[in-house]
Design a protein around this motif. Structure first.
Motif, PDB file in Angstrom:
ATOM      1  N   MET A   1       7.930   5.144  -9.288  1.00 37.85           N
ATOM      2  CA  MET A   1       8.885   6.247  -8.593  1.00 37.85           C
ATOM      3  C   MET A   1       7.941   6.739  -7.394  1.00 37.85           C
ATOM      4  N   THR A   2       8.818   6.828  -6.219  1.00 38.57           N
ATOM      5  CA  THR A   2       8.060   7.163  -5.169  1.00 38.57           C
ATOM      6  C   THR A   2       9.145   7.835  -4.049  1.00 38.57           C
ATOM      7  N   VAL A   3       8.355   8.625  -3.050  1.00 41.09           N
ATOM      8  CA  VAL A   3       9.257   9.372  -2.120  1.00 41.09           C
ATOM      9  C   VAL A   3       9.218   8.552  -0.801  1.00 41.09           C
TER      10      VAL A   3
ATOM     11  N   GLU B   1      18.644  10.770 -16.107  1.00 34.79           N
ATOM     12  CA  GLU B   1      18.371  10.972 -14.699  1.00 34.79           C
ATOM     13  C   GLU B   1      17.631   9.800 -13.955  1.00 34.79           C
ATOM     14  N   LEU B   2      17.949   9.919 -12.654  1.00 35.75           N
ATOM     15  CA  LEU B   2      17.280   8.772 -12.095  1.00 35.75           C
ATOM     16  C   LEU B   2      15.788   8.694 -12.023  1.00 35.75           C
ATOM     17  N   GLY B   3      15.392  10.071 -11.841  1.00 35.37           N
ATOM     18  CA  GLY B   3      13.949  10.324 -11.534  1.00 35.37           C
ATOM     19  C   GLY B   3      13.101  10.272 -12.733  1.00 35.37           C
ATOM     20  N   MET B   4      13.731  10.032 -13.868  1.00 39.47           N
ATOM     21  CA  MET B   4      13.071   9.918 -15.317  1.00 39.47           C
ATOM     22  C   MET B   4      12.958   8.399 -15.676  1.00 39.47           C
ATOM     23  N   ILE B   5      13.837   7.597 -14.976  1.00 36.78           N
ATOM     24  CA  ILE B   5      13.860   6.176 -15.449  1.00 36.78           C
ATOM     25  C   ILE B   5      12.497   5.366 -15.575  1.00 36.78           C
ATOM     26  N   PRO B   6      11.479   5.653 -14.521  1.00 40.90           N
ATOM     27  CA  PRO B   6      10.303   5.078 -14.546  1.00 40.90           C
ATOM     28  C   PRO B   6       9.321   5.584 -15.640  1.00 40.90           C
ATOM     29  N   SER B   7       9.597   7.025 -16.007  1.00 42.21           N
ATOM     30  CA  SER B   7       8.929   7.475 -17.108  1.00 42.21           C
ATOM     31  C   SER B   7       9.240   7.027 -18.534  1.00 42.21           C
ATOM     32  N   ILE B   8      10.523   6.705 -18.594  1.00 41.88           N
ATOM     33  CA  ILE B   8      11.086   5.957 -19.838  1.00 41.88           C
ATOM     34  C   ILE B   8      10.965   4.466 -20.034  1.00 41.88           C
ATOM     35  N   VAL B   9      11.090   3.860 -18.796  1.00 40.57           N
ATOM     36  CA  VAL B   9      11.061   2.253 -18.735  1.00 40.57           C
ATOM     37  C   VAL B   9      10.037   2.064 -17.582  1.00 40.57           C
ATOM     38  N   ASP B  10       8.852   1.406 -18.255  1.00 40.61           N
ATOM     39  CA  ASP B  10       8.024   0.946 -16.897  1.00 40.61           C
ATOM     40  C   ASP B  10       7.686  -0.661 -16.940  1.00 40.61           C
TER      41      ASP B  10
ATOM     42  N   SER C   1      14.651  10.660   3.880  1.00 42.40           N
ATOM     43  CA  SER C   1      13.530  10.254   2.944  1.00 42.40           C
ATOM     44  C   SER C   1      13.892  10.827   1.749  1.00 42.40           C
ATOM     45  N   ARG C   2      13.765  10.227   0.435  1.00 42.00           N
ATOM     46  CA  ARG C   2      14.307  10.812  -0.624  1.00 42.00           C
ATOM     47  C   ARG C   2      13.267   9.939  -1.820  1.00 42.00           C
ATOM     48  N   PRO C   3      13.574  10.675  -3.015  1.00 40.22           N
ATOM     49  CA  PRO C   3      13.022   9.913  -4.298  1.00 40.22           C
ATOM     50  C   PRO C   3      13.561   8.567  -4.413  1.00 40.22           C
ATOM     51  N   VAL C   4      12.721   7.338  -4.594  1.00 37.39           N
ATOM     52  CA  VAL C   4      13.242   5.987  -4.814  1.00 37.39           C
ATOM     53  C   VAL C   4      12.558   5.363  -5.803  1.00 37.39           C
ATOM     54  N   VAL C   5      13.283   4.872  -6.795  1.00 36.91           N
ATOM     55  CA  VAL C   5      12.644   3.998  -8.006  1.00 36.91           C
ATOM     56  C   VAL C   5      12.703   2.439  -7.329  1.00 36.91           C
TER      57      VAL C   5
ATOM     58  N   THR D   1       3.796 -10.874  -8.756  1.00 39.21           N
ATOM     59  CA  THR D   1       3.580 -11.195  -7.335  1.00 39.21           C
ATOM     60  C   THR D   1       3.415  -9.500  -6.623  1.00 39.21           C
ATOM     61  N   GLY D   2       3.934  -8.670  -7.392  1.00 38.82           N
ATOM     62  CA  GLY D   2       3.791  -7.243  -6.618  1.00 38.82           C
ATOM     63  C   GLY D   2       5.077  -6.972  -5.795  1.00 38.82           C
ATOM     64  N   GLU D   3       5.782  -8.058  -5.388  1.00 38.00           N
ATOM     65  CA  GLU D   3       6.668  -7.719  -4.262  1.00 38.00           C
ATOM     66  C   GLU D   3       8.039  -6.980  -4.603  1.00 38.00           C
ATOM     67  N   LEU D   4       8.148  -6.129  -3.906  1.00 38.26           N
ATOM     68  CA  LEU D   4       9.439  -5.208  -3.883  1.00 38.26           C
ATOM     69  C   LEU D   4      10.753  -6.069  -3.829  1.00 38.26           C
ATOM     70  N   GLU D   5      11.644  -5.849  -5.051  1.00 38.65           N
ATOM     71  CA  GLU D   5      12.831  -6.637  -5.008  1.00 38.65           C
ATOM     72  C   GLU D   5      14.038  -5.700  -4.935  1.00 38.65           C
ATOM     73  N   TYR D   6      13.911  -4.477  -5.678  1.00 38.27           N
ATOM     74  CA  TYR D   6      14.958  -3.476  -5.487  1.00 38.27           C
ATOM     75  C   TYR D   6      14.680  -2.159  -5.188  1.00 38.27           C
ATOM     76  N   GLU D   7      15.745  -1.361  -4.820  1.00 36.59           N
ATOM     77  CA  GLU D   7      15.429  -0.055  -4.709  1.00 36.59           C
ATOM     78  C   GLU D   7      16.615   0.815  -5.184  1.00 36.59           C
ATOM     79  N   ILE D   8      16.326   1.873  -5.874  1.00 35.50           N
ATOM     80  CA  ILE D   8      17.382   2.760  -6.670  1.00 35.50           C
ATOM     81  C   ILE D   8      17.292   4.050  -6.054  1.00 35.50           C
ATOM     82  N   TYR D   9      18.229   4.480  -5.830  1.00 32.68           N
ATOM     83  CA  TYR D   9      18.127   6.012  -5.179  1.00 32.68           C
ATOM     84  C   TYR D   9      19.658   6.556  -5.147  1.00 32.68           C
ATOM     85  N   THR D  10      19.674   7.818  -4.899  1.00 30.22           N
ATOM     86  CA  THR D  10      20.951   8.623  -4.898  1.00 30.22           C
ATOM     87  C   THR D  10      21.404   8.743  -3.352  1.00 30.22           C
ATOM     88  N   TRP D  11      22.733   8.449  -3.022  1.00 29.53           N
ATOM     89  CA  TRP D  11      23.323   8.913  -1.732  1.00 29.53           C
ATOM     90  C   TRP D  11      24.384   9.742  -1.795  1.00 29.53           C
ATOM     91  N   GLY D  12      24.456  10.858  -1.726  1.00 27.72           N
ATOM     92  CA  GLY D  12      25.550  11.747  -2.049  1.00 27.72           C
ATOM     93  C   GLY D  12      25.610  11.847  -3.389  1.00 27.72           C
TER      94      GLY D  12
END
Length: 506
Positions: A393-395, A366-375, A407-411, A418-429
């Protein structure tokens, strides 16, 4: 010694140690061979197992030694069903000596008052395949009818070199293969990991050897791989920030990279690092080819079920488990289950880019579980740590969208250093979006999503990377894609991005 009768058991025949001891002069006289052993070897050989073929080769060698006058070979038969019981009955009948390389067989026979000649670990001389190696060789590739070749250098900096100018023959490769198998059965530091029709996988000391033969392959082939260097974590010259994370926070780690990039070497160094810190470390491998200290227990997937491994690891509670070569859904499920049970996990996966390693989890977890499994994702390229990602994981409102109610849950996948945001993963429909934030920019993720969804509403996943939109749909919908080929071409021109369609079996 000349008048003694020696009765070899299956273990001695399979390991090829009997003929070696005869040639060395330790055994002389009569060799009483029970035909139950020949029948068992015949069954295995007909199944295409290397053990049966090498066993029959050993018996043929005994016949040759008889011709040389070193022994007298005699065949015996009876109606005993169990091979070991038949052998013990024959030894008592002949008042002979049981020759075995099996410790349990030796103890049972001794308890029954039977004389035993126990052959323990036998140290062979240098094997033929080792002659193809030098200090710079990473692997050798021997194929029937082809010139022997070798990879020389180091991960990321190697070349393929022809070793000699005459092609290998089938008989030559058979001889090399049987010698390898005999050595694996007689050495304590070696074992046969897989022995199936057409395939044998051997871990011989530090060599990982894959042997294929007809009917699986079109001819005999032997590939032997050897680690050219054994590195410690300090050899990688990692930033202090990363070392601190590995020590204190990272408990769900993926080590990713292309084949031969040095993933397993890094995982091996990390395992030793944790062990030196006083952590309990275990590994899951297939085959067990990591060279690790005795304090680290190495488990093989080939000799038990993943369910049993889960139970064992849950009961023994290691601090970290290194899971080498994760490929199947079952592998990722075991990794996830153990991580959610509180065990620190380090998984090794094939991936051409760092984000591909995270993508391997989508659909399996499940998408919301990914950061809990792989950090933490550590990408290895040419034997070095090329990139490190951290997952959170953030909203929030995904980058590129404008309406606040979207707005939605986003990995978030960030560059750890560097702390730079490179990718976002979220559901769309019904779709899972993997959006490279820097590349998409003001072009608008929402625009891409809507346009793709209008043409291919059956899509189950949309990923945008390196100027390409990768759309995943069920295989049974492939005819619809062909009908919409013109629309997709127009959409490519409109977006100025290539659209690639992948199919799933679902």
């Amino acid at each position: 010694m000349e008048s003694e009768v020696y009765v070899p058991d299956m273990s001695t025949i399979l390991r090829g140690t009997l003929t070696k001891f005869i040639k060395a002069g330790y055994i002389r006289g009569r060799i009483a061979l029970h035909t139950a052993i020949i029948r068992e070897l015949e069954k295995e050989a007909k199944k295409g197992l290397a053990s049966g073929i090498t066993g029959l080769e050993e018996i043929a060698n005994l016949k040759d030694l008889e011709k040389e006058g070193l022994i007298v070979l005699e065949l015996y038969d009876d109606k005993e069903r169990d091979v070991n019981e038949a052998l013990r009955h024959l030894v008592r009948k002949l008042n002979g000596i049981l020759v075995t390389s099996d410790r349990v067989q030796s103890l049972v026979a001794t308890a029954m008052g039977i004389r035993v000649f126990y052959i323990g670990d036998f140290k062979p001389l240098k094997l033929k395949f080792e002659e193809f190696f030098d200090e710079d060789t990473m692997s050798i590739h021997l194929k029937e009818g082809d010139l022997p070749r070798a990879k020389k250098g180091r991960p990321g900096d190697w070349e393929m070199v022809t070793i000699r100018e005459t092609p290998l023959t089938a008989s030559e490769l058979e001889e090399i293969a049987f010698e390898i198998i005999e050595a694996a059965r007689s050495r304590k530091d070696s074992y046969i990991e897989v022995d199936k029709e057409g395939t044998t996988v051997v871990q011989l000391g530090r060599y990982r050897i894959v042997i294929t033969r007809p009917p699986l392959s079109d001819g005999w082939e032997i590939t032997a791989v050897r680690p050219v260097a054994k590195l410690k974590l300090s050899d990688y010259d990692l930033p202090e920030k990363l070392i601190k994370r590995l020590e204190e926070r990272a408990e769900g780690i993926l080590i990713a990279g292309s084949p031969g990039a040095g993933k397993t070497t890094f995982a091996q160094a990390l395992a030793e690092y944790y062990a030196e810190k006083g952590k309990i470390v275990k590994t899951i491998e297939s085959p067990r080819d990591m060279i690790l200290p005795s304090t680290i227990t190495q488990y093989s997937k080939e000799h038990t079920s993943l369910q049993e491994l889960y139970a064992i690891l849950l009961l023994s509670r290691p601090d970290y488990t290194i899971f080498d070569e994760m490929r199947t859904d079952e592998d990722f499920k075991l990794y996830s289950d153990l991580r959610m049970a509180g065990i620190g996990m380090v998984g090794v996966v094939h991936a051409t880019t760092p984000i591909d390693a995270v993508q391997r989890l989508i659909g399996r977890v499940e998408l919301g579980m990914i950061p809990s499994i792989v950090d933490t994702v550590i990408f290895i390229d040419s034997g070095e740590v090329a990139k490190v990602y951290e997952l959170q994981m953030t909203v929030k409102l995904p980058t590129g969208l404008k309406e606040a109610d979207l707005s939605r849950p986003v990995v978030e996948v960030r560059n750890f250093l560097t702390g730079e945001l490179e990718y976002e993963i979220y559901t769309w429909g019904e779709q899972t979006m993997v959006i490279p934030v820097k590349r998409i920019g003001t072009k608008g993720a929402e625009k891409i999503q809507n346009l793709i969804y209008k043409v291919l509403p059956e899509a189950t996943s949309i990923e945008v990377k390196d100027g390409t939109v990768v759309v995943t749909i069920p295989k049974w919908m492939s005819k619809n894609v062909l009908k919409k080929a013109k629309k997709l071409k127009k959409l490519e021109s409109k977006l100025n991005m290539k659209i690639k369609v992948k199919y799933t079996e679902e």
